[in-house]
Enzyme design. Sequence first.
Site, PDB file in Angstrom:
ATOM      1  N   ARG A 296       0.810  -1.204   0.000  1.00 49.33           N
ATOM      2  CA  ARG A 296       0.000   0.000   0.000  1.00 49.33           C
ATOM      3  C   ARG A 296       0.849   1.263   0.000  1.00 49.33           C
ATOM      4  NH1 ARG A 296      -5.427  -0.230   1.199  1.00 49.33           N
ATOM      5  NH2 ARG A 296      -6.243  -2.315   1.614  1.00 49.33           N
TER       6      ARG A 296
ATOM      7  N   GLU B 196      -1.890  -8.912   3.328  1.00 45.10           N
ATOM      8  CA  GLU B 196      -3.328  -8.895   3.614  1.00 45.10           C
ATOM      9  C   GLU B 196      -3.989 -10.128   3.024  1.00 45.10           C
ATOM     10  OE1 GLU B 196      -5.248  -5.245   2.577  1.00 45.10           O
ATOM     11  OE2 GLU B 196      -3.513  -4.034   3.156  1.00 45.10           O
TER      12      GLU B 196
ATOM     13  N   GLU C 298     -10.311  -0.896  -4.926  1.00 43.94           N
ATOM     14  CA  GLU C 298      -9.462  -0.116  -4.036  1.00 43.94           C
ATOM     15  C   GLU C 298      -8.108   0.163  -4.670  1.00 43.94           C
ATOM     16  OE1 GLU C 298      -8.205  -0.005   0.677  1.00 43.94           O
ATOM     17  OE2 GLU C 298      -9.006  -1.860  -0.185  1.00 43.94           O
TER      18      GLU C 298
ATOM     19  N   ASP D  12     -13.617   7.799 -10.862  1.00 48.34           N
ATOM     20  CA  ASP D  12     -14.154   9.115 -10.545  1.00 48.34           C
ATOM     21  C   ASP D  12     -13.126  10.152 -10.971  1.00 48.34           C
ATOM     22  OD1 ASP D  12     -15.657  11.173  -9.640  1.00 48.34           O
ATOM     23  OD2 ASP D  12     -15.444  10.728  -7.505  1.00 48.34           O
TER      24      ASP D  12
ATOM     25  N   HIS E  43     -20.550  -1.602   2.303  1.00 50.31           N
ATOM     26  CA  HIS E  43     -19.264  -2.063   1.794  1.00 50.31           C
ATOM     27  C   HIS E  43     -19.180  -1.570   0.353  1.00 50.31           C
ATOM     28  CE1 HIS E  43     -18.808  -4.414   5.355  1.00 50.31           C
ATOM     29  NE2 HIS E  43     -19.791  -5.246   5.071  1.00 50.31           N
TER      30      HIS E  43
ATOM     31  N   CYS F 289     -16.902  -1.412  -1.815  1.00 43.79           N
ATOM     32  CA  CYS F 289     -16.187  -2.224  -2.810  1.00 43.79           C
ATOM     33  C   CYS F 289     -17.096  -3.266  -3.452  1.00 43.79           C
ATOM     34  CB  CYS F 289     -14.990  -2.918  -2.167  1.00 43.79           C
ATOM     35  SG  CYS F 289     -13.645  -1.774  -1.753  1.00 43.79           S
TER      36      CYS F 289
END
Length: 479
Positions: A138, A168, A179, A236, A445, A447
């Site tokens: 990340r 993860e 994400e 977006d 949620h 996602c």
Amino acid sequence: TMLITVQMFITLKTSLGKAVANFNYLREGIVTLSLLYEVNEARRFVAHDEFYNNAINELATDFDDFLKDDLVSRLEEGHEARHSHRDRQRVSFCDYPFVLDPGSKARVLQLENSLQQNRIARQNGLLRRPYFHVIVRRDEIVNDVLDIIAQTPQEALKLPLRVQFEGEQGIDEGGVQKEFFLLMVRKLLDPEFGMFVQDEDSKQLWFNPNTFEFKLKFELIGIILGLAIYNGVILDLNLPIALYKKLLGMGVKLEDFKAYSPRAGKSLEELLHFQGDVENTFCQTFQVSLEVFGEIKTVDLKEGGASIPVTEQNREEYVRLYVDYFLNKSVDALFQPFNKGFHLVCGGTMLNMFRPEEMELLLCGSPQLDFDALERSCQYEDGFTANSPTVRFLWSVLRELNEEKKKKFLMFTTGTDRVPIRGLSALRLVISRNGEDSDRLPTAHTCFNHLLVPEYATREKLKDRLLLAIEHSEGFGAM
């Protein structure tokens, strides 16, 4: 008018012959319509969407083989033409894309992608399509992706993307992928990152000609946008129509510059339309002045521009060179790697069927909110059904919201207020029962487009809790 008559002919023939409808069956009407389209492109009598044929697009939506067979015919004709060294014949709706709406064109793109992925799998002796696996940290996501892409064959970029964040757990069923795009776009397109600048009026982003970032990062942005299209992810973004035109190899004009920078564009229009002494009123030469790190930099728009005044006779040339400088010359060293990256993924595809405004819809979605379509496609879990009282309260409240609050609801549940190119029915919203009646707020949620709602006992309570939730939330920004 002639346009309405031809459209009615195509519609009637399609409706009467759904079982046999294909391009050859409708060729006569489509070719006639193409002649009207060419005239309209030159004179602009009607909007381009007047040439979409509803009957053909409904057939494309209801019967997937309709578009698949049409695409295969086009690809086979192209293959035969190359091998026989002859011109390719126009044998497909894809050769007359003005009849297809953006949703149908997006489906053609998906079908072509699927055919390419199957071909890659066969070439590698695989029984099923492989994936483009990306494992990233990340806190080092940009550098990790740069390293991965540098080691990835171009054809692998066209495979379905699967993302994993290092350290993860979790299988990427779409949420992790969302994400990933969110983080990449936020990082690379953030004006504070220095790669792009934002116009104060339009809030749109454009290449920063004074950036210190490596050109390779602009190629990465192009690849990321291409991957988003190939994987059906809505971003977006607020990019000017000029960018989509440039990606499609089209020229840009004053109207495109004005869409990006309304204030500067209006000034240029005033110069063009001014009645009077242009030279002494505007006192302008063939130069532009820019602020670069707090200092004013002056650039000649043509050789000797400092000594050439703008007059009534040459003002059109000045405006043309001004627009060309800002949208082309000043950013060419940045746009070229961006364009290269984008076409590494999307090059050689059916993307050239799209108009610039349709391409924007493909990447950024639509602002049109059809909540009836969203309700029809909604799924329910954990004890809720379409007839559950709380669910009926919910849709009753949603239908009466104004557009601003509907956008906030979409942002709350999906992470963006944009609509997929095929409409809200393509969102596949899931609403789950989240326990018995309580004062807890609804949660989501984003996602997974998954809304969790306690079984509120009254409509008034549901409305109060829902509005409070959507007013105090921040969506992700990627679908």
